[in-house]
Design a protein around this motif. Structure first.
Motif, PDB file in Angstrom:
ATOM      1  N   ALA A 103      21.395  61.206  50.674  1.00 49.70           N
ATOM      2  CA  ALA A 103      20.565  60.100  50.532  1.00 49.70           C
ATOM      3  C   ALA A 103      20.726  59.647  51.998  1.00 49.70           C
ATOM      4  CB  ALA A 103      20.954  58.768  49.850  1.00 49.70           C
ATOM      5  N   LEU A 104      21.950  59.320  52.614  1.00 51.98           N
ATOM      6  CA  LEU A 104      21.944  59.029  53.963  1.00 51.98           C
ATOM      7  C   LEU A 104      21.577  59.640  55.224  1.00 51.98           C
ATOM      8  CD1 LEU A 104      25.775  57.893  53.745  1.00 51.98           C
ATOM      9  CD2 LEU A 104      24.007  56.453  54.561  1.00 51.98           C
ATOM     10  N   VAL A 105      21.586  61.298  54.943  1.00 57.53           N
ATOM     11  CA  VAL A 105      20.945  62.229  55.954  1.00 57.53           C
ATOM     12  C   VAL A 105      19.307  62.041  55.735  1.00 57.53           C
ATOM     13  CG1 VAL A 105      20.470  64.519  56.225  1.00 57.53           C
ATOM     14  CG2 VAL A 105      22.965  63.601  55.815  1.00 57.53           C
ATOM     15  N   ASN A 106      18.904  61.844  54.531  1.00 60.47           N
ATOM     16  CA  ASN A 106      17.472  61.722  54.332  1.00 60.47           C
ATOM     17  C   ASN A 106      17.107  60.138  54.880  1.00 60.47           C
ATOM     18  OD1 ASN A 106      15.393  63.341  53.613  1.00 60.47           O
ATOM     19  ND2 ASN A 106      14.906  62.174  52.064  1.00 60.47           N
ATOM     20  N   ALA A 107      17.927  59.362  54.848  1.00 62.94           N
ATOM     21  CA  ALA A 107      17.302  58.029  55.223  1.00 62.94           C
ATOM     22  C   ALA A 107      17.033  58.169  56.826  1.00 62.94           C
ATOM     23  CB  ALA A 107      18.619  57.115  55.087  1.00 62.94           C
ATOM     24  N   GLY A 108      18.098  58.792  57.553  1.00 64.38           N
ATOM     25  CA  GLY A 108      18.142  59.018  58.967  1.00 64.38           C
ATOM     26  C   GLY A 108      16.871  59.759  59.450  1.00 64.38           C
ATOM     27  N   ALA A 128      16.008  61.832  43.141  1.00 64.12           N
ATOM     28  CA  ALA A 128      16.461  60.423  43.611  1.00 64.12           C
ATOM     29  C   ALA A 128      17.093  60.330  44.984  1.00 64.12           C
ATOM     30  CB  ALA A 128      17.398  59.818  42.334  1.00 64.12           C
ATOM     31  N   ALA A 129      18.231  61.098  45.072  1.00 63.92           N
ATOM     32  CA  ALA A 129      18.921  61.167  46.086  1.00 63.92           C
ATOM     33  C   ALA A 129      18.237  61.368  47.486  1.00 63.92           C
ATOM     34  CB  ALA A 129      20.116  62.395  46.258  1.00 63.92           C
ATOM     35  N   LEU A 130      17.204  62.409  47.346  1.00 63.97           N
ATOM     36  CA  LEU A 130      16.383  62.377  48.642  1.00 63.97           C
ATOM     37  C   LEU A 130      15.749  61.399  48.892  1.00 63.97           C
ATOM     38  CD1 LEU A 130      14.849  65.984  48.004  1.00 63.97           C
ATOM     39  CD2 LEU A 130      16.275  65.306  49.991  1.00 63.97           C
ATOM     40  N   ASN A 131      15.188  60.439  47.767  1.00 58.99           N
ATOM     41  CA  ASN A 131      14.208  59.463  48.114  1.00 58.99           C
ATOM     42  C   ASN A 131      15.010  58.069  48.282  1.00 58.99           C
ATOM     43  OD1 ASN A 131      11.475  60.456  48.111  1.00 58.99           O
ATOM     44  ND2 ASN A 131      12.229  61.890  46.525  1.00 58.99           N
TER      45      ASN A 131
END
Length: 400
Positions: free
Chosen positions: A215-220, A336-339
């Motif tokens: 989630a953190l990597v995709n948020a960035g 869910a983690a991705l989004n």
């Protein structure tokens, strides 16, 4: 890799184009619907919120539906809401269509991830995930820039019509390419696999950790990607058509990253994390510092696309491994983690637009998120990617 995987990737391409295309359309949508650029950017977050809520909810409701029927329903629903989005003149209605489209996308991706895992051996899940996600990366290479160019030449509504049309061959591919017996059917689900047991997997520390990092990597990634257009035109001083070029470079980088990670994530995920994490952080800092220089911007966008997707896809592959005890919900957890990242990143980036950093605020947000992920991941790298033979580690998830 089996042919059905590539056919699923075609549908992921159509949906990925829709998810990512707002990165080049935010200014036009804001002007057309009389809202701020920051508010229009929240359409990306609305889509991601729909994915977060929709992935586990729809996966739970459809966990005993045949995979092919589920995938077909989700693709057709996705097409319908894009027709509504193309016709509306209300920002509120457009926001709602993004949430509904996200729910259909979430259901599709959750089922597709679970189906993909059944098509390959346990030690090839990373490569299968790479094939599936190649639909997303091709969307960033061709679909998203094409949508941005179409929006520039015509208007943003034309891109919504194009997505609706793309769903038709995707639906045909699902019908023709996914046999009725492949994937999640009632007989494929173990008799002792209850929904409560699968949800209980979320209490597993390693699963929670890899979901958080993903989630953190995709948020960035989404923090910067959503607001690339103003950086290209205002910070670097390039014309509007250069937005499409930048999106192509980001997509090309992401394709390279997913392809490379697909070869490494099954056997050497620890190396991808240990090397890719620091490089990704340095790349965000470099982009925030050098974005005003067009050549540097073009190069760094490619590099960041590559690093973001290599690291992100590796972490999501770990989610699928650690969720092996949840055969019908594991794909939902990965989605869910991705989004969670895709929803939170643009929110933080939109807030940063109002600071002294201006258009580069989103890039600094990406750097901050990357630093947090790195501080968590490096000390726990062996815990995230354990080696074969360690106690309590499934054979499918252990590395050599």
């Amino acid at each position: 890799m089996p042919l059905p995987l590539y056919l699923l990737a075609v549908a992921v391409f159509a949906m990925g184009t829709s998810e990512f295309m707002l990165g080049g359309l935010v200014p036009d949508i804001a002007a057309s619907l009389d809202v701020s650029v920051g508010a229009a950017g929240l359409l990306t977050s609305a889509f991601a919120v729909g994915m977060i809520v929709g992935a586990p909810l729809i996966a739970a409701l459809a966990r005993r539906w045949p995979a092919r029927a589920s995938l077909l329903c989700f693709v057709l629903a996705f097409a319908v809401v894009h027709v509504v989005g193309a016709l509306t003149t209300s920002f509120a209605v457009l926001l709602v269509t993004r949430v509904v489209a996200a729910g259909a996308n979430a259901g599709f991706l959750a089922v597709a991830l679970s189906t993909a895992a059944t098509l390959v051996a346990s030690d090839q899940k990373g490569r299968a995930l790479a094939v599936l996600l190649s639909g997303t990366t091709v969307a960033t290479i061709a679909g998203v820039p094409g949508g941005a160019a179409l929006g520039t030449v015509l208007n943003w509504r034309a891109t919504f019509w194009a997505i609706a049309l793309l769903c038709l061959p995707a639906a045909f591919g699902v019908v023709k390419g996914i046999p009725a017996h492949v994937g999640k059917t009632p007989r494929d689900i173990p008799a002792d696999s209850s929904l409560r047991d699968e949800i209980a997997q979320l209490a597993t520390p390693r699963l929670v950790l890899v979901m958080l990092l993903g989630a953190l990597v995709n948020a960035g990634t989404f923090a910067t990607f959503t607001f690339l257009a103003p950086i290209v035109t205002d910070t670097a001083g390039l014309g509007e058509l250069w937005v499409s070029v930048v999106l192509v470079l980001f997509g090309a980088g992401s394709f390279v990253g997913v392809t490379l990670a697909g070869r490494l994530s099954d056997r050497r995920p620890g190396i991808v994390i240990a090397v890719g994490g620091p490089l990704l952080l340095l790349g965000w800092v470099a982009l925030a510092t050098l974005a005003a220089q067009p050549v540097a911007l073009l190069l760094l966008v490619f590099v960041q696309g590559m690093l973001s997707f290599a690291l992100g896809s590796t972490l999501i592959a770990r989610v699928l491994c650690e969720a092996a005890g949840a055969p019908t919900m594991g794909g939902a957890y990965a989605t869910a983690a991705l989004n969670i990242g895709a929803a939170s990143g643009p929110v933080g980036a939109a807030a940063a637009l109002g600071t002294n950093a201006g258009d580069l605020g989103p890039v600094w947000v990406s750097g901050l998120l990357g630093a947090v992920a790195l501080l968590i991941a490096l000390p726990l790298r062996r815990f995230i990617a354990p080696r074969a033979g360690e106690i309590g580690i499934s054979r499918a998830c252990a590395t050599k």
